[in-house]
Design a protein around this motif. Structure first.
Motif, PDB file in Angstrom:
ATOM      1  N   ARG A   1     -24.005  25.529  -7.207  1.00 51.81           N
ATOM      2  CA  ARG A   1     -24.209  26.722  -8.046  1.00 51.81           C
ATOM      3  C   ARG A   1     -22.982  26.967  -8.938  1.00 51.81           C
TER       4      ARG A   1
ATOM      5  N   ARG B   1     -36.422  36.100  -5.522  1.00 53.01           N
ATOM      6  CA  ARG B   1     -36.535  36.260  -4.059  1.00 53.01           C
ATOM      7  C   ARG B   1     -37.741  37.133  -3.711  1.00 53.01           C
TER       8      ARG B   1
ATOM      9  N   VAL C   1     -33.792  27.351 -11.324  1.00 51.24           N
ATOM     10  CA  VAL C   1     -35.254  27.383 -11.370  1.00 51.24           C
ATOM     11  C   VAL C   1     -35.645  27.145 -12.837  1.00 51.24           C
TER      12      VAL C   1
ATOM     13  N   GLN D   1     -32.230  30.497 -22.290  1.00 51.17           N
ATOM     14  CA  GLN D   1     -32.568  31.828 -21.767  1.00 51.17           C
ATOM     15  C   GLN D   1     -31.943  32.925 -22.632  1.00 51.17           C
TER      16      GLN D   1
ATOM     17  N   MET E   1     -34.132  26.917  -5.431  1.00 53.16           N
ATOM     18  CA  MET E   1     -33.111  27.885  -5.020  1.00 53.16           C
ATOM     19  C   MET E   1     -32.372  27.433  -3.766  1.00 53.16           C
TER      20      MET E   1
ATOM     21  N   ARG F   1     -28.818  32.486 -17.959  1.00 51.60           N
ATOM     22  CA  ARG F   1     -27.928  31.545 -17.287  1.00 51.60           C
ATOM     23  C   ARG F   1     -27.688  30.299 -18.121  1.00 51.60           C
TER      24      ARG F   1
ATOM     25  N   ARG G   1     -27.717  34.415   3.062  1.00 56.93           N
ATOM     26  CA  ARG G   1     -28.744  33.811   2.211  1.00 56.93           C
ATOM     27  C   ARG G   1     -28.740  32.307   2.388  1.00 56.93           C
TER      28      ARG G   1
ATOM     29  N   GLY H   1     -27.374  37.688 -13.627  1.00 56.56           N
ATOM     30  CA  GLY H   1     -27.960  36.384 -13.240  1.00 56.56           C
ATOM     31  C   GLY H   1     -28.851  35.818 -14.326  1.00 56.56           C
TER      32      GLY H   1
ATOM     33  N   ALA I   1     -30.081  24.717  -7.126  1.00 57.50           N
ATOM     34  CA  ALA I   1     -30.410  24.280  -8.491  1.00 57.50           C
ATOM     35  C   ALA I   1     -30.964  25.460  -9.276  1.00 57.50           C
TER      36      ALA I   1
ATOM     37  N   SER J   1     -32.238  38.489 -11.954  1.00 57.04           N
ATOM     38  CA  SER J   1     -33.221  37.389 -11.869  1.00 57.04           C
ATOM     39  C   SER J   1     -33.317  36.821 -10.456  1.00 57.04           C
TER      40      SER J   1
HETATM   41  P1  AMP Z   1     -28.317  34.472  -7.754  1.00 53.84           P
HETATM   42  O1  AMP Z   1     -28.844  35.505  -6.816  1.00 53.84           O
HETATM   43  O2  AMP Z   1     -28.113  34.980  -9.164  1.00 53.84           O
HETATM   44  O3  AMP Z   1     -27.115  33.753  -7.228  1.00 53.84           O
HETATM   45  O4  AMP Z   1     -29.490  33.391  -7.895  1.00 53.84           O
HETATM   46  C1  AMP Z   1     -29.934  32.664  -6.777  1.00 53.84           C
HETATM   47  C2  AMP Z   1     -30.692  31.442  -7.240  1.00 53.84           C
HETATM   48  O5  AMP Z   1     -31.856  31.877  -7.988  1.00 53.84           O
HETATM   49  C3  AMP Z   1     -29.945  30.534  -8.202  1.00 53.84           C
HETATM   50  O6  AMP Z   1     -29.121  29.616  -7.510  1.00 53.84           O
HETATM   51  C4  AMP Z   1     -31.107  29.834  -8.912  1.00 53.84           C
HETATM   52  O7  AMP Z   1     -31.718  28.874  -8.069  1.00 53.84           O
HETATM   53  C5  AMP Z   1     -32.101  30.974  -9.063  1.00 53.84           C
HETATM   54  N1  AMP Z   1     -31.900  31.727 -10.319  1.00 53.84           N
HETATM   55  C6  AMP Z   1     -31.514  33.036 -10.446  1.00 53.84           C
HETATM   56  N2  AMP Z   1     -31.454  33.386 -11.731  1.00 53.84           N
HETATM   57  C7  AMP Z   1     -31.801  32.289 -12.452  1.00 53.84           C
HETATM   58  C8  AMP Z   1     -31.910  32.019 -13.834  1.00 53.84           C
HETATM   59  N3  AMP Z   1     -31.632  32.956 -14.765  1.00 53.84           N
HETATM   60  N4  AMP Z   1     -32.309  30.771 -14.208  1.00 53.84           N
HETATM   61  C9  AMP Z   1     -32.595  29.826 -13.297  1.00 53.84           C
HETATM   62  N5  AMP Z   1     -32.490  30.005 -11.971  1.00 53.84           N
HETATM   63  C10 AMP Z   1     -32.099  31.230 -11.542  1.00 53.84           C
END
Ligand code: AMP
Length: 218
Positions: free
Chosen positions: A176, A36, A59, A96, A53, A92, A165, A89, A57, A31
């Motif tokens: 996170r 991204r 999304v 979901q 992001m 979460r 990042r 991811g 927080a 996700s």
């Molecule tokens: P990650 O790459 O999985 O660490 O995700 C990076 C950021 O994307 C997270 O800190 C959230 O802001 C957003 N994100 C990724 N996956 C989700 C999800 N399943 N639900 C909500 N936000 C997400």
């Protein structure tokens, strides 16, 4: 086979997913990568997602779920067909997870396995703050333990856009990890009731973790 990698930031879900998914002919559903890519494309959804992001927080569910369902549709139509999906991811939180169950039921499938990957917090913080990500293809490096073969150049796509990042800062990471403890970690109980969770120690050499994941998914 549909499986989920659940674990805190920095535990190695991305690194392991890259290795394991092709070996098992699974499509990765990441996700964070989908979000991204939406940001990079300049779409409205990407613009909305960006500020959540950046501060670490979550999304809003409806944005993420829409992207994941679209990706699942593409995977279902892939030629040649794939053996299943490996989620990273996502989900979460409970909403979901329930939505994912519904989407899978709709195509006669289910989550078959959940990998609970964990490691001590100090290790996670060190790994995330040492992490470099390719801005072009998303490949993950660690400046100390897994550097690219040529400094500053992505091994996979040759891009020189290797960077930290924007949410791999100490502040965003703290938020996170807090959200992980509050909303994602409790999901393990949801899947444990079904007897499909396997625990794996993410604080071990990459090859060893890979072997254990492959065993758990076979
Ligand atoms: P990650 O790459 O999985 O660490 O995700 C990076 C950021 O994307 C997270 O800190 C959230 O802001 C957003 N994100 C990724 N996956 C989700 C999800 N399943 N639900 C909500 N936000 C997400």
């Amino acid at each position: 086979m549909n499986a989920i990698l659940i674990g805190p930031q920095g535990v190695g879900k991305g690194t392991q997913g890259e290795i394991v998914a092709p070996r098992l002919r699974l499509a990765r559903v990441v996700s964070g990568d989908l979000l991204r890519a939406a940001i990079k494309s300049g779409s409205e959804l990407g613009k909305k997602a960006h500020e959540y992001m950046n501060r670490g927080a979550l999304v809003p569910d409806e944005l993420v779920i829409g992207l994941v369902v679209e990706r699942m549709r593409d995977i279902a139509n892939a030629k040649p067909p794939l053996a299943g999906s490996l989620f990273d991811g996502f989900p979460r939180n409970r909403a979901q997870a329930e939505r994912l169950d519904q989407a899978l039921q709709g195509i006669g499938e289910q989550i078959d396995r959940v990998i609970d990957l964990d490691a001590p917090r100090a290790i996670l913080i060190a790994r995330v703050t040492e992490r470099l990500t390719c801005g072009n293809c998303g490949t993950i490096y660690n400046v100390r333990t897994k550097p690219p073969h040529v400094e500053g150049v992505c091994d996979v796509c040759g891009s020189t856009d290797l960077r930290q990042r924007s949410d791999d800062t100490v502040e965003a990471l703290a938020e996170r990890l807090r959200l992980y403890d509050e909303q994602t970690q409790p999901l393990l109980a949801y899947y444990r009731e079904r007897g499909i969770v396997r625990e794996i120690n993410g604080d071990a050499p990459i090859d060893l973790v890979t072997q254990q994941i492959l065993t758990a998914l076979s």
